[in-house]
Scaffold this motif. Sequence first.
Motif, short mmCIF file in Angstrom:
data_model
loop_
_atom_site.label_atom_id
_atom_site.label_comp_id
_atom_site.label_asym_id
_atom_site.label_seq_id
_atom_site.Cartn_x
_atom_site.Cartn_y
_atom_site.Cartn_z
N GLY A 208 69.50 64.75 85.70
CA GLY A 208 70.59 63.92 85.22
C GLY A 208 70.18 62.81 84.29
N GLU A 209 68.89 62.54 84.16
CA GLU A 209 68.44 61.47 83.26
C GLU A 209 68.44 61.92 81.81
OE1 GLU A 209 65.11 59.08 83.82
OE2 GLU A 209 65.53 58.56 85.90
N VAL A 210 68.54 60.94 80.93
CA VAL A 210 68.39 61.18 79.50
C VAL A 210 66.94 60.92 79.11
CG1 VAL A 210 69.00 60.33 77.20
CG2 VAL A 210 70.79 60.67 78.91
N ASP A 211 66.40 61.80 78.28
CA ASP A 211 65.08 61.56 77.69
C ASP A 211 65.22 61.46 76.19
OD1 ASP A 211 62.11 61.45 77.75
OD2 ASP A 211 62.37 63.23 76.49
N ASP A 212 64.68 60.39 75.64
CA ASP A 212 64.75 60.13 74.20
C ASP A 212 63.59 59.20 73.86
OD1 ASP A 212 65.26 59.31 71.61
OD2 ASP A 212 67.36 58.82 71.96
N LYS A 213 62.74 59.60 72.93
CA LYS A 213 61.54 58.81 72.63
C LYS A 213 61.88 57.42 72.13
CE LYS A 213 60.89 60.71 67.93
NZ LYS A 213 59.95 61.48 67.07
N TYR A 214 63.07 57.23 71.55
CA TYR A 214 63.42 55.91 71.03
C TYR A 214 63.74 54.92 72.15
CZ TYR A 214 63.34 57.95 66.42
OH TYR A 214 62.93 58.57 65.26
N GLU A 215 63.93 55.39 73.36
CA GLU A 215 64.18 54.47 74.46
C GLU A 215 62.93 53.68 74.83
OE1 GLU A 215 67.85 56.40 76.97
OE2 GLU A 215 65.84 57.19 77.40
N TYR A 216 61.78 54.05 74.27
CA TYR A 216 60.53 53.37 74.60
C TYR A 216 59.93 52.64 73.39
CZ TYR A 216 61.40 56.59 78.35
OH TYR A 216 62.02 57.28 79.35
N ALA A 217 60.74 52.49 72.34
CA ALA A 217 60.29 51.74 71.16
C ALA A 217 60.18 50.26 71.51
CB ALA A 217 61.26 51.94 70.00
N THR A 218 59.41 49.52 70.72
CA THR A 218 59.25 48.09 70.96
C THR A 218 58.92 47.38 69.66
OG1 THR A 218 58.18 46.48 72.42
CG2 THR A 218 56.77 48.17 71.48
N ASP A 219 59.14 46.07 69.65
CA ASP A 219 58.80 45.25 68.49
C ASP A 219 57.28 45.20 68.33
OD1 ASP A 219 61.50 44.73 68.39
OD2 ASP A 219 61.32 42.59 68.86
N ASN A 220 56.83 45.07 67.08
CA ASN A 220 55.39 44.92 66.83
C ASN A 220 54.79 43.78 67.65
OD1 ASN A 220 55.13 47.01 64.98
ND2 ASN A 220 55.37 45.71 63.19
N ARG A 221 55.50 42.67 67.75
CA ARG A 221 54.94 41.49 68.43
C ARG A 221 54.69 41.75 69.91
NH1 ARG A 221 59.99 37.31 69.39
NH2 ARG A 221 61.60 38.87 69.78
N ASP A 244 48.41 42.44 64.41
CA ASP A 244 49.50 43.10 63.68
C ASP A 244 49.31 43.02 62.17
OD1 ASP A 244 50.97 43.80 65.92
OD2 ASP A 244 52.04 41.89 65.98
N GLU A 245 48.20 42.49 61.69
CA GLU A 245 48.09 42.16 60.27
C GLU A 245 48.31 43.35 59.36
OE1 GLU A 245 43.41 42.26 59.09
OE2 GLU A 245 43.99 40.60 60.37
N PHE A 246 48.01 44.56 59.82
CA PHE A 246 48.10 45.75 58.98
C PHE A 246 49.39 46.54 59.21
CE2 PHE A 246 45.15 46.11 62.56
CZ PHE A 246 45.86 46.96 63.39
N ARG A 247 50.18 46.17 60.20
CA ARG A 247 51.45 46.87 60.43
C ARG A 247 52.48 46.41 59.42
NH1 ARG A 247 51.56 46.04 66.98
NH2 ARG A 247 50.84 48.12 67.59
N ASN A 248 53.41 47.30 59.09
CA ASN A 248 54.42 46.91 58.11
C ASN A 248 55.61 46.24 58.80
OD1 ASN A 248 55.62 49.23 59.27
ND2 ASN A 248 56.35 50.02 57.32
N GLY A 249 56.33 45.41 58.02
CA GLY A 249 57.60 44.86 58.48
C GLY A 249 57.55 43.61 59.31
N GLY A 250 56.37 43.09 59.62
CA GLY A 250 56.31 41.84 60.37
C GLY A 250 56.52 41.98 61.86
N PRO A 251 56.62 40.86 62.56
CA PRO A 251 56.60 40.88 64.03
C PRO A 251 57.81 41.51 64.69
CG PRO A 251 57.04 38.66 63.22
CD PRO A 251 56.65 39.48 62.03
N LEU A 252 58.95 41.55 63.99
CA LEU A 252 60.16 42.12 64.59
C LEU A 252 60.36 43.59 64.25
CD1 LEU A 252 62.81 39.27 64.17
CD2 LEU A 252 61.29 39.77 66.10
N LYS A 253 59.49 44.15 63.43
CA LYS A 253 59.60 45.57 63.11
C LYS A 253 59.40 46.38 64.39
CE LYS A 253 59.35 49.46 60.69
NZ LYS A 253 59.26 50.36 61.87
N GLN A 254 60.29 47.35 64.63
CA GLN A 254 60.21 48.17 65.83
C GLN A 254 59.51 49.49 65.54
OE1 GLN A 254 64.20 47.75 68.18
NE2 GLN A 254 64.60 47.23 66.05
N ASN A 255 58.76 49.96 66.52
CA ASN A 255 58.01 51.20 66.35
C ASN A 255 58.02 52.01 67.64
OD1 ASN A 255 56.85 51.76 63.74
ND2 ASN A 255 55.69 49.86 63.95
#
Length: 657
Positions: A208-221, A244-255
């Motif tokens: 009955g659970e939903v599985d979706d990889k985006y449910e585990y995304a998080t901000d770079n920070r 985080d210096e090499f990640r794109n989009g700054g601290p709030l970018k989600q991945n």
Amino acid sequence: MAHTPTAGIGIAGPDVRLLDRGRYVVLDNGIVQMTLTKPEGIITCLSYGGIKNVFETRNKETNRGYWDLNWNKPNEKDTFDVISGTDFHVVHQHVDRVEVSFVRPYNPNVNSTGIPLNIDKRFALLRGSSGFYSYSIYERPTDWPGFTLSQTRITFKLSKDSFHHIAVADNKQKLMPAPEDRMPNRCEPLAYPEAVRLTNPIEPSLRGEVDDKYEYATDNRDNRVQGWMSSNPMVGFWVITASDEFRNGGPLKQNLTSHVGPTCLSMFHSAHYVGAEMCAHFQDGEPWQKVLGPVFIYLNSAPPGMPLSALWEDAKRQAWAESRAWPYCWPESPDFPKASERGTVSGHLLVHDSFSEPSTFGGKYAFVGLANPGETGSWQTDSKGYQFWTQADTEGYFTINNIRTGVYDVYGWVPGVIGDYKYAGGSLHIQPGSTIDLGEMVFYPPRDGPTIWEIGIPDRTAAEFFIPDPNPKYINRLYINSNEKWRQYGLWERYTDLYPTQDLVYTIGKSDWRTDWFFAHLNRIKEDGTYAATTWQVKFSLDTITDSGTYKFRMATAASSNAAIQVYINVFNPRKPLFDTMQFGKDNAIARHGIHGLYRLWTVDIPFGLLHVGENTLFLTQRKPSGPFTGVMYDYLRLEAPHHPAAAAAIQGSASA
């Protein structure tokens, strides 16, 4: 418990060995042993803690541990590319450390179909280290053709027989479905390919659970350490990102982080939660170089009978140690500057708002960062450069350490304050060893007059607004009673459930944004399955109005997916909106369970003649009925009176909710 002390240099343990086995090369320090193809640089085997290979051996060797990217030439389709080297080099070999290089050069005369980048993948193993490091140097000279780089990362495909639990944060750890659970006979497909509802999972408790990889995304920070855990034997596999210096989009970018596979990702560049604006677009002849990483792949273990949380707690300690050791002293590439080759910037960010008390105050917990020179807020979509961020103290004092040499602008924002900050003193030139004190810096947030009313908190998210309970059919139990309730699947359908015929009406002074303002302005789903535009109303009273001047409506949006917002005052005439944002935003945060995407701020002029003494209504129409995910998340709304003495009377009798 296996644990690697900071930095790893000079630690006791067996010598690090490099074994050349023809088609393969092996790095071994007596704790971990890794095997890579030669000259491609694909990791085929990683032995640790009684597990002969932590990777999925049923996969092809090219589908276990690898760097990859997505790119395209102008006006052509996206290409997925597993980066395979053609030249192998040993760049450092000593009993304390081995570092190897797998280079894939670009030759426009020979390989005109490949991505116009030279790529140098590096792997390093240190004495006494319970894991390995990896980084890459991407570069192109001035005479190569243009292209777009959409995404690049390291992907790890772990053994499905061993790794069953993920840990992304203290409050995000769970038993995951098996990859077979996503097959048609075990699940029900949902609104997009990444999401399924488990109908007959191998583990019955997940039914009955939903599985979706985006449910585990998080901000770079927040993405310092994440990975997978095995209970038999007790082994953890972790991606630790010290900077985080090499990640794109700054601290709030989600991945993305970890998801069913079991898959573990180290994301460097992606367009997730932003869209095409986030991609790095290179023109013909545009030079570029960027060092991605190093990241640390950490493995740990615990005695039988210990809880899995022991592996997570140890991984957090290791992440802290890696952050303390940044920038690492050991990378052999001269393109990775060491601590003595970097600079420091400090300062004191103040906020001046004539209509607050006091009018000038410290930028409490302000986010302050250095990024490529650009317009105010441009750091949000920058992928080509490096970014260096910190959070100020309660008074607005900040220090940013370990900044690479280069030219940067200073950007920032302050929680609780609307708008973006950019330092007005010009770009900073960082030199090796330089220390720059900017002194007092004053942020003048957008403000034309006193506040009549406001809705929300200016924090760049919609988290403070009403998040509904999910449809019981679409539950991820991880997020029941969670402070990330928005991660649940299908919340876009709940607006229609709660407002089946009439749209949201919010009354200043009576309504509460925590319970009465839906977190996303969405379309209504009609009985025939089509969609209807929706119009929200904000009702407010004025005891008096000015006889001159312009009122200002500030509308900060936290995310948008193909939305277009029209603004009306008192008269709702779809043919004559007071303001129209036009269609904007491709961040897809609604579908991907985010609570923010790309931040934008709109200012709407309201002539005084459009307002009345007594009741007034501001209408907000999301006019694009194009699908279930089309909509906008508001961050903060504010109405300001004109700035003159008569304006003060306009606030009497009005209330902020």
